[in-house]
Motif scaffolding. Structure first.
Motif, PDB file in Angstrom:
ATOM      1  N   VAL A  44      28.298  32.034  42.137  1.00 20.34           N
ATOM      2  CA  VAL A  44      29.123  30.826  42.018  1.00 20.34           C
ATOM      3  C   VAL A  44      29.147  30.073  43.350  1.00 20.34           C
ATOM      4  O   VAL A  44      28.931  28.864  43.407  1.00 20.34           O
ATOM      5  CB  VAL A  44      30.549  31.206  41.546  1.00 20.34           C
ATOM      6  N   ARG A  45      29.408  30.805  44.438  1.00 16.29           N
ATOM      7  CA  ARG A  45      29.473  30.195  45.766  1.00 16.29           C
ATOM      8  C   ARG A  45      28.138  29.557  46.150  1.00 16.29           C
ATOM      9  O   ARG A  45      28.098  28.447  46.678  1.00 16.29           O
ATOM     10  CB  ARG A  45      29.883  31.255  46.790  1.00 16.29           C
ATOM     11  N   ASP A  46      27.038  30.260  45.865  1.00 17.35           N
ATOM     12  CA  ASP A  46      25.709  29.746  46.222  1.00 17.35           C
ATOM     13  C   ASP A  46      25.374  28.442  45.499  1.00 17.35           C
ATOM     14  O   ASP A  46      24.506  27.696  45.943  1.00 17.35           O
ATOM     15  CB  ASP A  46      24.636  30.790  45.922  1.00 17.35           C
ATOM     16  N   GLY A  48      27.752  26.143  44.905  1.00 14.91           N
ATOM     17  CA  GLY A  48      28.753  25.150  45.286  1.00 14.91           C
ATOM     18  C   GLY A  48      29.841  24.942  44.257  1.00 14.91           C
ATOM     19  O   GLY A  48      30.446  23.873  44.197  1.00 14.91           O
ATOM     20  N   ILE A  49      30.098  25.943  43.443  1.00 14.30           N
ATOM     21  CA  ILE A  49      31.104  25.858  42.387  1.00 14.30           C
ATOM     22  C   ILE A  49      32.383  26.526  42.876  1.00 14.30           C
ATOM     23  O   ILE A  49      32.342  27.595  43.489  1.00 14.30           O
ATOM     24  CB  ILE A  49      30.594  26.549  41.103  1.00 14.30           C
ATOM     25  N   SER A  50      33.532  25.902  42.624  1.00 14.51           N
ATOM     26  CA  SER A  50      34.812  26.515  42.964  1.00 14.51           C
ATOM     27  C   SER A  50      35.077  27.667  42.009  1.00 14.51           C
ATOM     28  O   SER A  50      34.740  27.600  40.823  1.00 14.51           O
ATOM     29  CB  SER A  50      35.947  25.499  42.861  1.00 14.51           C
ATOM     30  N   LEU A  51      35.711  28.706  42.537  1.00 18.40           N
ATOM     31  CA  LEU A  51      35.959  29.910  41.746  1.00 18.40           C
ATOM     32  C   LEU A  51      37.448  30.175  41.622  1.00 18.40           C
ATOM     33  O   LEU A  51      38.178  30.151  42.612  1.00 18.40           O
ATOM     34  CB  LEU A  51      35.284  31.113  42.404  1.00 18.40           C
ATOM     35  N   ILE A  52      37.881  30.426  40.406  1.00 19.62           N
ATOM     36  CA  ILE A  52      39.226  30.924  40.144  1.00 19.62           C
ATOM     37  C   ILE A  52      39.059  32.337  39.618  1.00 19.62           C
ATOM     38  O   ILE A  52      38.395  32.553  38.597  1.00 19.62           O
ATOM     39  CB  ILE A  52      39.978  30.065  39.113  1.00 19.62           C
ATOM     40  N   LEU A  53      39.616  33.304  40.332  1.00 17.01           N
ATOM     41  CA  LEU A  53      39.568  34.699  39.891  1.00 17.01           C
ATOM     42  C   LEU A  53      40.832  35.000  39.108  1.00 17.01           C
ATOM     43  O   LEU A  53      41.934  34.814  39.608  1.00 17.01           O
ATOM     44  CB  LEU A  53      39.507  35.638  41.097  1.00 17.01           C
ATOM     45  N   GLY A  54      40.663  35.474  37.895  1.00 15.59           N
ATOM     46  CA  GLY A  54      41.799  35.922  37.105  1.00 15.59           C
ATOM     47  C   GLY A  54      41.938  37.419  37.265  1.00 15.59           C
ATOM     48  O   GLY A  54      40.952  38.153  37.268  1.00 15.59           O
ATOM     49  N   SER A  55      43.170  37.866  37.441  1.00 16.74           N
ATOM     50  CA  SER A  55      43.384  39.307  37.570  1.00 16.74           C
ATOM     51  C   SER A  55      43.039  39.999  36.257  1.00 16.74           C
ATOM     52  O   SER A  55      42.917  39.362  35.206  1.00 16.74           O
ATOM     53  CB  SER A  55      44.835  39.590  37.933  1.00 16.74           C
ATOM     54  N   ILE A  56      42.887  41.297  36.338  1.00 17.61           N
ATOM     55  CA  ILE A  56      42.664  42.079  35.118  1.00 17.61           C
ATOM     56  C   ILE A  56      43.962  42.048  34.322  1.00 17.61           C
ATOM     57  O   ILE A  56      45.045  42.279  34.858  1.00 17.61           O
ATOM     58  CB  ILE A  56      42.287  43.534  35.451  1.00 17.61           C
ATOM     59  N   THR A  57      43.844  41.727  33.056  1.00 16.29           N
ATOM     60  CA  THR A  57      45.016  41.668  32.197  1.00 16.29           C
ATOM     61  C   THR A  57      45.692  43.030  32.153  1.00 16.29           C
ATOM     62  O   THR A  57      45.038  44.041  31.905  1.00 16.29           O
ATOM     63  CB  THR A  57      44.601  41.257  30.767  1.00 16.29           C
ATOM     64  N   PRO A  58      46.984  43.072  32.413  1.00 14.98           N
ATOM     65  CA  PRO A  58      47.663  44.366  32.398  1.00 14.98           C
ATOM     66  C   PRO A  58      47.719  44.964  30.996  1.00 14.98           C
ATOM     67  O   PRO A  58      47.759  44.250  30.003  1.00 14.98           O
ATOM     68  CB  PRO A  58      49.062  44.058  32.913  1.00 14.98           C
ATOM     69  N   ALA A  59      47.694  46.271  30.955  1.00 11.02           N
ATOM     70  CA  ALA A  59      47.816  46.997  29.689  1.00 11.02           C
ATOM     71  C   ALA A  59      48.449  48.352  29.976  1.00 11.02           C
ATOM     72  O   ALA A  59      48.137  48.982  30.978  1.00 11.02           O
ATOM     73  CB  ALA A  59      46.448  47.190  29.049  1.00 11.02           C
ATOM     74  N   ALA A  60      49.341  48.774  29.110  1.00 11.38           N
ATOM     75  CA  ALA A  60      49.974  50.085  29.252  1.00 11.38           C
ATOM     76  C   ALA A  60      49.178  51.149  28.505  1.00 11.38           C
ATOM     77  O   ALA A  60      49.253  52.323  28.837  1.00 11.38           O
ATOM     78  CB  ALA A  60      51.407  50.038  28.740  1.00 11.38           C
TER      79      ALA A  60
END
Length: 110
Positions: A44-46, A48-60
Protein backbone atom coordinates in the motif's frame (compact mmCIF):
# COMPACT_ATOMS: atom_id res chain seq x y z
CA UNK A 1 -3.64 -6.97 -2.45
CA UNK A 2 -2.71 -6.40 -6.12
CA UNK A 3 -6.39 -6.36 -7.08
CA UNK A 4 -7.13 -3.58 -4.57
CA UNK A 5 -4.07 -1.56 -5.60
CA UNK A 6 -5.03 -1.92 -9.29
CA UNK A 7 -8.19 0.07 -8.55
CA UNK A 8 -5.92 3.04 -7.64
CA UNK A 9 -7.75 4.03 -4.47
CA UNK A 10 -6.64 6.94 -2.31
CA UNK A 11 -7.24 4.92 0.87
CA UNK A 12 -7.35 1.23 1.79
CA UNK A 13 -8.97 0.05 5.00
CA UNK A 14 -7.31 -3.20 6.03
CA UNK A 15 -9.28 -5.19 8.57
CA UNK A 16 -8.24 -8.78 9.01
CA UNK A 17 -7.21 -11.34 11.55
CA UNK A 18 -10.20 -12.90 13.26
CA UNK A 19 -10.42 -15.70 10.68
CA UNK A 20 -6.69 -16.29 11.16
CA UNK A 21 -7.22 -16.42 14.92
CA UNK A 22 -10.00 -18.97 14.47
CA UNK A 23 -7.87 -21.04 12.12
CA UNK A 24 -10.54 -20.90 9.42
CA UNK A 25 -8.01 -21.43 6.64
CA UNK A 26 -5.63 -23.55 8.69
CA UNK A 27 -3.21 -22.74 11.46
CA UNK A 28 -1.84 -19.19 11.49
CA UNK A 29 0.81 -18.14 13.97
CA UNK A 30 1.12 -14.61 15.34
CA UNK A 31 4.32 -14.30 13.27
CA UNK A 32 2.37 -15.24 10.11
CA UNK A 33 -0.23 -12.58 10.88
CA UNK A 34 2.42 -9.92 11.53
CA UNK A 35 4.31 -10.82 8.34
CA UNK A 36 1.09 -10.61 6.29
CA UNK A 37 0.14 -7.20 7.70
CA UNK A 38 3.68 -5.90 7.23
CA UNK A 39 3.75 -7.07 3.60
CA UNK A 40 0.32 -5.63 2.78
CA UNK A 41 1.21 -2.29 4.41
CA UNK A 42 4.40 -2.14 2.34
CA UNK A 43 2.49 -2.72 -0.89
CA UNK A 44 0.00 0.00 0.00
CA UNK A 45 2.76 2.43 1.00
CA UNK A 46 4.80 1.69 -2.14
CA UNK A 47 1.80 2.73 -4.23
CA UNK A 48 1.25 6.00 -2.34
CA UNK A 49 -2.07 4.86 -0.89
CA UNK A 50 -3.17 5.92 2.60
CA UNK A 51 -3.75 3.01 4.95
CA UNK A 52 -6.34 2.58 7.67
CA UNK A 53 -5.62 -0.45 9.84
CA UNK A 54 -8.64 -1.99 11.50
CA UNK A 55 -8.03 -3.92 14.67
CA UNK A 56 -8.92 -7.58 14.85
CA UNK A 57 -12.59 -7.83 15.71
CA UNK A 58 -12.90 -8.96 19.31
CA UNK A 59 -14.47 -12.33 20.04
CA UNK A 60 -14.96 -14.25 23.27
CA UNK A 61 -15.47 -17.54 21.42
CA UNK A 62 -16.29 -18.96 18.00
CA UNK A 63 -19.74 -20.52 17.68
CA UNK A 64 -18.51 -22.96 15.04
CA UNK A 65 -15.48 -24.06 17.06
CA UNK A 66 -16.35 -24.33 20.73
CA UNK A 67 -13.27 -26.50 21.24
CA UNK A 68 -10.98 -23.67 20.08
CA UNK A 69 -9.02 -21.83 22.77
CA UNK A 70 -10.25 -18.51 24.12
CA UNK A 71 -9.26 -16.00 21.41
CA UNK A 72 -9.21 -12.93 23.67
CA UNK A 73 -5.56 -13.14 24.77
CA UNK A 74 -4.28 -13.62 21.22
CA UNK A 75 -6.55 -10.93 19.77
CA UNK A 76 -5.45 -8.51 22.49
CA UNK A 77 -1.76 -9.22 21.86
CA UNK A 78 -2.10 -8.84 18.09
CA UNK A 79 -4.13 -5.64 18.43
CA UNK A 80 -1.43 -4.22 20.70
CA UNK A 81 1.13 -5.15 18.06
CA UNK A 82 -1.02 -3.36 15.43
CA UNK A 83 -1.03 -0.18 17.52
CA UNK A 84 2.76 -0.29 17.81
CA UNK A 85 3.17 -1.17 14.13
CA UNK A 86 1.02 1.80 13.07
CA UNK A 87 3.07 4.24 15.15
CA UNK A 88 6.38 2.89 13.85
CA UNK A 89 5.52 3.32 10.17
CA UNK A 90 7.09 6.10 8.17
CA UNK A 91 4.83 9.11 7.62
CA UNK A 92 2.11 9.11 6.79
CA UNK A 93 1.47 6.58 9.53
CA UNK A 94 -1.57 4.41 9.07
CA UNK A 95 -4.65 5.34 11.01
CA UNK A 96 -5.84 2.55 13.29
CA UNK A 97 -9.42 1.88 14.29
CA UNK A 98 -10.21 0.02 17.50
CA UNK A 99 -13.67 -0.96 18.73
CA UNK A 100 -14.71 -0.47 22.32
CA UNK A 101 -14.48 -3.88 23.97
CA UNK A 102 -16.20 -5.20 27.06
CA UNK A 103 -14.36 -7.38 29.57
CA UNK A 104 -16.14 -10.34 27.99
CA UNK A 105 -14.14 -9.70 24.83
CA UNK A 106 -17.16 -8.63 22.84
CA UNK A 107 -17.73 -5.27 21.15
CA UNK A 108 -19.73 -2.64 22.95
CA UNK A 109 -23.09 -1.86 21.41
CA UNK A 110 -23.17 1.54 19.74
Amino acid sequence: MPDAVALTPKVIHLMCGINDTAGNTGPTTPADYKNNITAMAAVVRDHGISLILGSITPAARFSWGRDLPDPRPRVGQLNEWLRTFAVQQAPPSPTITMPSVRQTGRCEAI
